[in-house]
Design an enzyme around this catalytic site. Structure first.
Site, PDB file in Angstrom:
ATOM      1  N   HIS A 120       0.819  -1.212   0.000  1.00 51.15           N
ATOM      2  CA  HIS A 120       0.000   0.000   0.000  1.00 51.15           C
ATOM      3  C   HIS A 120       0.851   1.259   0.000  1.00 51.15           C
ATOM      4  O   HIS A 120       0.432   2.300  -0.496  1.00 51.15           O
ATOM      5  CB  HIS A 120      -1.002  -0.035   1.158  1.00 51.15           C
ATOM      6  CG  HIS A 120      -2.140  -0.943   0.849  1.00 51.15           C
ATOM      7  ND1 HIS A 120      -2.231  -2.216   1.344  1.00 51.15           N
ATOM      8  CD2 HIS A 120      -3.204  -0.769   0.020  1.00 51.15           C
ATOM      9  CE1 HIS A 120      -3.315  -2.791   0.847  1.00 51.15           C
ATOM     10  NE2 HIS A 120      -3.923  -1.939   0.051  1.00 51.15           N
TER      11      HIS A 120
ATOM     12  N   ARG B 285     -10.717   3.668  -1.720  1.00 56.41           N
ATOM     13  CA  ARG B 285     -10.235   2.899  -0.556  1.00 56.41           C
ATOM     14  C   ARG B 285     -10.571   3.687   0.710  1.00 56.41           C
ATOM     15  O   ARG B 285      -9.732   4.415   1.243  1.00 56.41           O
ATOM     16  CB  ARG B 285      -8.729   2.684  -0.670  1.00 56.41           C
ATOM     17  CG  ARG B 285      -8.286   1.765  -1.812  1.00 56.41           C
ATOM     18  CD  ARG B 285      -6.772   1.628  -1.812  1.00 56.41           C
ATOM     19  NE  ARG B 285      -6.314   0.486  -2.564  1.00 56.41           N
ATOM     20  CZ  ARG B 285      -5.836   0.556  -3.811  1.00 56.41           C
ATOM     21  NH1 ARG B 285      -5.777   1.705  -4.444  1.00 56.41           N
ATOM     22  NH2 ARG B 285      -5.410  -0.539  -4.431  1.00 56.41           N
TER      23      ARG B 285
ATOM     24  N   ARG C 188     -15.408   1.339  -1.410  1.00 60.48           N
ATOM     25  CA  ARG C 188     -15.118   0.043  -0.781  1.00 60.48           C
ATOM     26  C   ARG C 188     -15.252   0.186   0.721  1.00 60.48           C
ATOM     27  O   ARG C 188     -14.775   1.160   1.306  1.00 60.48           O
ATOM     28  CB  ARG C 188     -13.696  -0.380  -1.142  1.00 60.48           C
ATOM     29  CG  ARG C 188     -13.330  -1.717  -0.542  1.00 60.48           C
ATOM     30  CD  ARG C 188     -12.024  -2.205  -1.064  1.00 60.48           C
ATOM     31  NE  ARG C 188     -10.906  -1.504  -0.468  1.00 60.48           N
ATOM     32  CZ  ARG C 188      -9.638  -1.755  -0.798  1.00 60.48           C
ATOM     33  NH1 ARG C 188      -9.365  -2.661  -1.713  1.00 60.48           N
ATOM     34  NH2 ARG C 188      -8.655  -1.102  -0.225  1.00 60.48           N
TER      35      ARG C 188
ATOM     36  N   GLU D   8     -10.544 -11.316  -4.661  1.00 60.87           N
ATOM     37  CA  GLU D   8      -9.121 -11.210  -4.351  1.00 60.87           C
ATOM     38  C   GLU D   8      -8.621 -12.375  -3.515  1.00 60.87           C
ATOM     39  O   GLU D   8      -7.452 -12.447  -3.155  1.00 60.87           O
ATOM     40  CB  GLU D   8      -8.779  -9.859  -3.709  1.00 60.87           C
ATOM     41  CG  GLU D   8      -9.725  -9.383  -2.651  1.00 60.87           C
ATOM     42  CD  GLU D   8      -9.449  -7.937  -2.202  1.00 60.87           C
ATOM     43  OE1 GLU D   8      -8.473  -7.326  -2.644  1.00 60.87           O
ATOM     44  OE2 GLU D   8     -10.233  -7.448  -1.374  1.00 60.87           O
TER      45      GLU D   8
ATOM     46  N   ASN E 196      -3.936  -7.320  -6.858  1.00 60.52           N
ATOM     47  CA  ASN E 196      -2.821  -7.226  -5.904  1.00 60.52           C
ATOM     48  C   ASN E 196      -2.904  -8.348  -4.880  1.00 60.52           C
ATOM     49  O   ASN E 196      -1.932  -9.043  -4.594  1.00 60.52           O
ATOM     50  CB  ASN E 196      -2.849  -5.884  -5.164  1.00 60.52           C
ATOM     51  CG  ASN E 196      -2.884  -4.714  -6.113  1.00 60.52           C
ATOM     52  OD1 ASN E 196      -2.478  -4.852  -7.259  1.00 60.52           O
ATOM     53  ND2 ASN E 196      -3.380  -3.581  -5.653  1.00 60.52           N
ATOM     54  N   ASP E 197      -4.091  -8.488  -4.300  1.00 58.88           N
ATOM     55  CA  ASP E 197      -4.253  -9.542  -3.301  1.00 58.88           C
ATOM     56  C   ASP E 197      -4.431 -10.913  -3.948  1.00 58.88           C
ATOM     57  O   ASP E 197      -3.931 -11.907  -3.429  1.00 58.88           O
ATOM     58  CB  ASP E 197      -5.450  -9.237  -2.392  1.00 58.88           C
ATOM     59  CG  ASP E 197      -5.054  -8.277  -1.294  1.00 58.88           C
ATOM     60  OD1 ASP E 197      -3.984  -8.476  -0.697  1.00 58.88           O
ATOM     61  OD2 ASP E 197      -5.802  -7.314  -1.038  1.00 58.88           O
TER      62      ASP E 197
ATOM     63  N   ARG F 186       2.814  -9.469  -0.310  1.00 55.06           N
ATOM     64  CA  ARG F 186       3.014  -8.352  -1.242  1.00 55.06           C
ATOM     65  C   ARG F 186       3.846  -7.224  -0.648  1.00 55.06           C
ATOM     66  O   ARG F 186       4.263  -6.310  -1.346  1.00 55.06           O
ATOM     67  CB  ARG F 186       1.655  -7.825  -1.745  1.00 55.06           C
ATOM     68  CG  ARG F 186       0.766  -7.306  -0.657  1.00 55.06           C
ATOM     69  CD  ARG F 186      -0.666  -7.093  -1.130  1.00 55.06           C
ATOM     70  NE  ARG F 186      -0.895  -5.740  -1.600  1.00 55.06           N
ATOM     71  CZ  ARG F 186      -2.100  -5.207  -1.749  1.00 55.06           C
ATOM     72  NH1 ARG F 186      -3.199  -5.920  -1.505  1.00 55.06           N
ATOM     73  NH2 ARG F 186      -2.254  -3.983  -2.171  1.00 55.06           N
TER      74      ARG F 186
ATOM     75  N   CYS G 263      -9.403  -3.736 -10.539  1.00 56.72           N
ATOM     76  CA  CYS G 263      -9.006  -2.488  -9.872  1.00 56.72           C
ATOM     77  C   CYS G 263      -7.658  -2.623  -9.187  1.00 56.72           C
ATOM     78  O   CYS G 263      -7.218  -1.707  -8.500  1.00 56.72           O
ATOM     79  CB  CYS G 263     -10.076  -2.029  -8.894  1.00 56.72           C
ATOM     80  SG  CYS G 263     -10.347  -3.189  -7.551  1.00 56.72           S
TER      81      CYS G 263
HETATM   82  C1  PEP Z   1      -6.240  -5.391  -4.744  1.00 54.43           C
HETATM   83  O1  PEP Z   1      -6.028  -6.196  -3.844  1.00 54.43           O
HETATM   84  O2  PEP Z   1      -5.896  -5.583  -5.931  1.00 54.43           O
HETATM   85  C2  PEP Z   1      -6.899  -4.111  -4.448  1.00 54.43           C
HETATM   86  C3  PEP Z   1      -7.300  -3.314  -5.412  1.00 54.43           C
HETATM   87  O3  PEP Z   1      -7.058  -3.772  -3.145  1.00 54.43           O
HETATM   88  P1  PEP Z   1      -5.858  -3.265  -2.221  1.00 54.43           P
HETATM   89  O4  PEP Z   1      -4.670  -3.010  -3.092  1.00 54.43           O
HETATM   90  O5  PEP Z   1      -6.326  -2.029  -1.541  1.00 54.43           O
HETATM   91  O6  PEP Z   1      -5.664  -4.399  -1.275  1.00 54.43           O
HETATM   92 MG    MG Z   2      -6.970  -5.929  -1.948  1.00 48.89          MG
END
Ligand code: PEP
Ligand code: MG
Length: 574
Positions: free
Chosen positions: A194, A301, A337, A435, A458-459, A469, A506
C-alpha cells in the site's frame, strides 16, 4: 563517491534532488554516566532537543491536511502538552543533574513512568494515550541523536527533496503528502504494497525494496531516481546528471502529449467502448480524477480517510466524506469500498496482534466481527447514496456465507434508516472484490447474489502464489503472468461476462500498459487505476485490435513456459 542502488520500480518518472533521511528511532537507548564537567552541557542538549521538537510540532500545524484539520489540531495540542509534561521535561532534567546520566536514558526512564500512569487508567481513551507519549519521546530522541525528523524538508534554494526511509507505513505517507517530496525511496516493500500504491497516487517516482538505501545514503546526498527502471544513482557525475536531465525532460514531454487524449473516448480499433475508472484514497484526489477524465471512481479505498487517527470517525463524519465524493462526481459512478482494515493498514483503536496479518482478521472479516463499526459505515454509505451514484464494494469476501452476512448487515442498516425516515438509494448496487482464490473459484455465489464484481489482482496474486506483497525478499516471485493467475483471471472475467454482471479489474495490473491488451483479450471492458495512468492506458486501447488481442491471449492461456508467455506478450504489445 558515486554508486548505484537497484530496487523495485513502483512509480515511474525521473527525479533529481537531494536526499532527506527519515528514520524510525528504536526506543532502545544507551545508558552511560557522564563526567561532572559535562552534566550542564547534557542538560542544555536536552533542553535544546525539547525546544526543537516543540518548534517542529508547531510547524506541522501549517501543513496539516485540510480534510482533517480539527483532528490534526487536537493531535498536535496533545503532543505539545505531553512535551511540556513535567515527567518529560523537569523530571528528566533533574535526573540528568542527579544521576549524571545521558539525556536519552533520562527521557526513556521518565517515559516508562508516564506510560505506566496512563496504562493504569480504566478509561480506554486515556489508557490509549500512552501511544502518544511514546511518539512524542521518539521525536525528542530523534532530535537528540541528530537524526532529521519528519519535519518538512527545507526547500529555500528550490532544491527538490527525495525521501529516503527504511520503511514508510501507508499512514505516514499520507501524512507526508503535503510536503511534496519529488521521489520516495524505501529499503522494504513490494510493488503492490500500500505504500507503493500511495506513492503512485501521489504521481511521485518511487523505488522500494532497496535493502540498504537508508544506511548507505547520507542526508543531502545528490540523487537521481529512475522510477521506471528501479535505479537510484547516488552522487552522480556531471555526465550522468546531464543524461538524466535530458531523460527527465523527455518524460515530461511524453506526459504533456498524453494530456491531448483528455477528450478522446477510450475505444478499440473496432470501436468497442472501454470504461476507464479511477482509484482514489481521499476526497482530495477528485480533482485529478476529473483532470484525467475518468468515467467514474472504480475504487475508493475508504480506510485511508481515517488511518492517521486512534479511532474511526462517527457516522456523521463518514457521511460527509462519502457525500463529498458522491457529489463531486456529478452523477458518474462512485464505487466506495467498505473498510479494508487490518494487515498493513491499522487503526490504533481496532488494532490487533495477528501472527499472520494478511491471513488474519482483515477487511470484511474485521467488519463482520465488529458489527457496530460496520453498521456505522454502512449507514453513512447508504445516506451518501442519496446524493450521487454510489455503489458499495466489499473487500476480501471468500464465499457465499460472508456474502449472505454482508447483505444481511446492509439490509439491517437500510431498515434502521427507514425507521428514522432517512432517504437512501434502495437500488444501491452491491459488489464484491475477487481477491481470494476461493472467491475466484466459487464465482457462482458472487454472480448470483451480487450486482458486480471487481478483481483485486494485488491480493489475488498474493494469495494464489503465497507471496507477501509487502515483503521485498519475495517480490521477484510476484508474477501477474503466472499461468495460475491468468487462468483465474480468465475464469472470473469470462464467468462474470457470461452471467451478465459487470466485472472490472481495480488492482495495479489494470494501470500497467503492458497488461492492457492481455486484459482486453480476456474479455475485460472496465478498468480502474490511478488517475495518472489513465491516459497511457487509453492510448494503448486506441491502438488495440480486439480480434488480434483475443487470438494472442488464447495462445498465452495455453502456454505454461514463462519464456514463451513473455514472448507472446511482447508480440501482443508490439
Ligand atoms: C487489490 O487487492 O488488488 C486491491 C485493489 O485492493 P488493495 O490493493 O487495496 O488491497
Ligand atoms: Mg486488496
Amino acid at each position: 563517491m558515486s554508486f548505484t542502488l537497484h530496487g523495485i520500480a513502483v512509480s515511474s518518472g525521473i527525479a533529481i534532488g537531494r536526499a532527506h533521511l527519515v528514520s524510525h528511532t528504536s526506543l532502545e537507548v544507551a545508558h552511560y554516566v557522564l563526567p561532572d564537567h559535562l552534566v550542564q552541557e547534557e542538560i542544555s542538549r536536552f533542553d535544546a532537543a525539547l525546544e526543537t521538537t516543540r518548534q517542529e510540532l508547531a510547524a506541522l500545524r501549517a501543513v496539516r491536511p485540510q480534510q482533517a484539520a480539527a483532528e490534526f489540531d487536537a493531535f498536535l495540542d496533545l503532543h505539545l502538552m505531553i512535551l511540556g509534561d513535567e515527567h518529560i521535561s523537569s523530571a528528566a532534567r533533574e535526573m540528568i543533574a542527579r544521576e549524571h546520566c545521558n539525556a536519552e536514558w533520562a527521557l526513556k526512564v521518565q517515559m516508562d513512568e508516564l506510560v505506566t500512569h496512563f496504562e493504569a487508567f480504566e478509561d480506554a481513551y486515556l489508557s490509549e494515550r500512552k501511544t502518544d507519549v511514546v511518539q512524542v519521546v521518539e521525536r525528542v530522541l530523534k532530535t537528540l541523536s541528530g537524526h532529521v525528523s519528519h519535519a518538512p524538508p527545507a526547500e529555500e534554494d528550490g532544491t527538490s527533496m527525495i525521501l529516503v526511509a527504511h520503511d514508510v507505513s501507508p499512514a505516514d505517507l499520507i501524512q507526508l503528502k503535503p510536503h511534496q517530496f519529488t521521489a520516495i525511496l524505501t529499503d522494504l516493500g513490494g510493488a503492490t504494497s500500500h505504500t507503493a500504491i500511495i506513492a503512485r497516487g501521489l504521481n511521485t517516482p518511487c523505488v522500494v525494496g532497496l535493502h540498504r538505501a537508508r544506511q548507505l545514503v547520507r542526508e543531502n546526498d545528490a540523487l537521481i531516481v529512475d522510477g521506471e527502471q528501479g535505479v537510484v544513482i547516488v552522487n552522480p557525475d556531471k555526465q550522468i546528471l546531464a543524461e538524466y536531465k535530458l531523460r527527465q525532460d523527455q518524460w515530461e514531454l511524453e506526459r504533456k502529449k498524453l494530456k491531448g487524449l483528455k477528450t478522446k473516448r477510450a475505444i478499440t480499433l473496432e470501436g468497442t467502448r472501454i470504461e476507464l475508472h479511477a482509484n482514489i484514497e481521499m476526497p482530495g484526489d477528485l480533482q485529478e480524477v476529473r483532470d484525467n477524465a475518468a468515467a467514474g471512481v472504480g475504487l475508493f479505498r475508504s480506510e485511508f480517510l481515517f488511518l492517521n487517527r486512534d479511532e474511526l470517525p462517527d457516522e456523521e463524519e463518514q457521511f460527509e466524506a462519502y457525500r463529498t465524493v458522491a457529489e463531486g462526481m456529478h452523477g458518474l459512478p462512485v464505487t466506495i469500498r467498505t473498510f479494508d482494515l487490518g494487515a498493513d493498514k491499522q487503526i490504533k483503536g481496532v488494532q490487533r496482534v495477528a501472527s499472520n496479518p494478511a491471513l488474519g482478521l482483515r477487511a470484511i472479516r474485521l467488519c463482520l466481527a465488529e458489527p457496530q463499526l460496520f453498521r456505522t459505515q454502512l449507514r453513512a454509505l447508504l445516506r451518501a447514496s442519496h446524493y450521487g451514484n454510489v455503489k458499495i464494494l466489499v473487500p476480501m469476501l471468500s464465499g457465499a456465507a460472508e456474502i449472505n452476512q454482508t447483505l444481511q448487515a446492509i439490509a439491517a442498516a437500510q431498515q434502521s434508516l427507514d425507521n428514522e425516515g432517512i432517504p437512501f438509494n434502495r437500488e444501491i448496487p452491491v459488489g464484491g472484490m475477487i481477491e481470494i482464490p476461493s472467491a475466484a473459484l466459487a464465482l457462482g455465489a458472487f454472480t448470483r447474489k451480487l450486482d458486480f464484481v471487481s478483481i483485486g489482482t494485488n491480493d489475488l496474486i498474493q494469495y494464489v502464489l503465497a507471496i507477501d506483497r509487502t515483503d521485498e525478499e519475495v517480490a521477484h516471485l510476484y508474477d501477474p503472468l503466472h499461468p495460475a493467475v491468468l487462468q483465474l483471471l480468465a475464469h472470473v472475467i469470462g464467468g462474470a461476462n457470461k452471467a451478465g454482471i459487470p466485472v472490472s479489474v481495480c488492482g495495479e495490473m489494470a494501470g500497467e500498459v503492458a497488461y492492457t491488451r492481455l486484459l482486453l483479450g480476456l474479455g475485460l471492458r472496465q478498468f480502474s487505476m490511478h488517475p495518472a495512468q489513465l491516459f497511457s492506458v487509453k492510448q494503448r486501447i486506441l491502438t488495440t485490435s480486439l480480434t488480434e488481442a483475443v487470438t494472442l491471449t488464447h495462445k498465452i492461456l495455453r502456454a505454461d513456459d514463462p519464456m514463451k508467455i513473455r514472448e507472446l506478450l511482447d508480440r501482443l504489445n508490439a
